[in-house]
Design an enzyme around this catalytic site. Structure first.
Site, PDB file in Angstrom:
ATOM      1  N   PRO A  87      -2.667   6.414  -5.003  1.00 45.73           N
ATOM      2  CA  PRO A  87      -2.537   6.546  -6.659  1.00 45.73           C
ATOM      3  C   PRO A  87      -2.950   5.234  -7.141  1.00 45.73           C
ATOM      4  CG  PRO A  87      -1.570   8.559  -6.192  1.00 45.73           C
ATOM      5  CD  PRO A  87      -1.903   7.984  -4.385  1.00 45.73           C
ATOM      6  N   ASP A  97      -7.476   2.846   1.767  1.00 42.26           N
ATOM      7  CA  ASP A  97      -6.448   2.278   1.455  1.00 42.26           C
ATOM      8  C   ASP A  97      -6.161   3.524  -0.155  1.00 42.26           C
ATOM      9  OD1 ASP A  97      -3.348   2.699   1.187  1.00 42.26           O
ATOM     10  OD2 ASP A  97      -3.643   0.599   0.522  1.00 42.26           O
ATOM     11  N   VAL A 124      -0.262  -8.855  -7.984  1.00 44.04           N
ATOM     12  CA  VAL A 124      -0.457  -9.134  -8.839  1.00 44.04           C
ATOM     13  C   VAL A 124      -0.074  -9.670  -9.452  1.00 44.04           C
ATOM     14  CG1 VAL A 124      -2.215  -8.191 -10.290  1.00 44.04           C
ATOM     15  CG2 VAL A 124      -2.396  -7.706  -7.732  1.00 44.04           C
ATOM     16  N   GLU A 179     -10.909  -8.354 -12.954  1.00 43.40           N
ATOM     17  CA  GLU A 179     -10.805  -7.385 -14.825  1.00 43.40           C
ATOM     18  C   GLU A 179      -9.396  -6.669 -14.367  1.00 43.40           C
ATOM     19  OE1 GLU A 179     -12.693  -3.431 -15.642  1.00 43.40           O
ATOM     20  OE2 GLU A 179     -13.898  -3.599 -14.234  1.00 43.40           O
ATOM     21  N   LEU A 211       1.896  -7.732 -12.320  1.00 42.26           N
ATOM     22  CA  LEU A 211       1.674  -6.337 -12.236  1.00 42.26           C
ATOM     23  C   LEU A 211       2.199  -5.057 -11.205  1.00 42.26           C
ATOM     24  CD1 LEU A 211      -1.887  -7.080 -13.985  1.00 42.26           C
ATOM     25  CD2 LEU A 211       0.412  -6.460 -15.273  1.00 42.26           C
ATOM     26  N   GLY A 212       2.109  -5.828 -10.260  1.00 37.79           N
ATOM     27  CA  GLY A 212       2.559  -5.381  -8.648  1.00 37.79           C
ATOM     28  C   GLY A 212       2.619  -6.057  -7.732  1.00 37.79           C
ATOM     29  N   ASP A 216      -8.949  -2.543  -4.808  1.00 38.52           N
ATOM     30  CA  ASP A 216      -7.949  -2.603  -3.653  1.00 38.52           C
ATOM     31  C   ASP A 216      -8.111  -2.736  -2.274  1.00 38.52           C
ATOM     32  OD1 ASP A 216      -6.455  -4.122  -2.071  1.00 38.52           O
ATOM     33  OD2 ASP A 216      -4.222  -3.016  -2.382  1.00 38.52           O
ATOM     34  N   GLY A 252       2.312  -5.141  -0.108  1.00 38.51           N
ATOM     35  CA  GLY A 252       1.712  -5.776   1.769  1.00 38.51           C
ATOM     36  C   GLY A 252       1.803  -7.587   1.585  1.00 38.51           C
TER      37      GLY A 252
END
Length: 169
Positions: free
Chosen positions: A124, A121, A13, A76, A5-6, A139, A9
């Site tokens: 977008p 942090d 995920v 979630e 998903l991503g 995050d 650093g």
């Protein structure tokens, strides 16, 4: 499940299935880091888990579980992707969507600031959309707890492109 998903650093995920509750979840896995840097990262990751799990607000991504042996954080799954994804699509956003994003993020920041937390942090890629269009801030890995002094002096934590000038200085 198993889909990336991503990544950032501090780790990556992935999409996973919570078989007990029968739902998809996002699992953040801390990157393997050795030595003192790794120990600091592990302490920050555990702090992120405790902090995020303690925040019960409709505009903050919910944390379901933390496993130190991973280490991993179970959250979630926000099926609508990120605000960064929508901006990258190149399609102009409706003013009502932008207004909804701003109101949701400000509501989340108000809630965390009242707890003495500074996110540090907001960008977008850390603003997520749910299945029904809800917007949530996620995050908290770079968050600073004002009353606990939990960050290292002189440490550069956050995303350089969205960092305030005084943080960079």
């Amino acid at each position: 499940p198993g889909k990336a998903l991503g990544a950032g650093g501090s780790g990556r995920v992935i999409l996973a299935e919570d078989t007990f509750f029968g739902r998809n979840v996002a699992v953040k896995i801390l990157s393997a880091v050795e030595g003192t840097t790794g120990k600091d990262a592990l302490v920050r990751f555990a702090r992120e888990a405790r902090l995020a799990a303690s925040l019960d607000h409709p505009a903050i991504v919910r944390v379901f579980d933390y496993h130190a042996d991973g280490p991993l954080l179970v959250m979630e799954h926000m099926v609508g992707g990120t605000f960064a994804d929508r901006l990258a699509a190149g399609v102009p956003l409706a003013p009502s969507t932008v207004r909804h994003v701003i109101k949701s993020v400000l509501s989340a920041l108000d809630a965390v600031h009242r707890r003495g937390v500074v996110h540090r942090d907001v960008k977008p890629a850390n603003i997520f959309f749910g299945q029904t269009g809800e917007v949530k801030l996620g995050d908290f890995g770079a968050a600073h707890l004002g009353d606990l002094g939990q960050t290292r002096t002189g440490a550069m934590i956050g995303s350089l492109a969205t960092m305030s000038p005084e943080q960079i200085t």
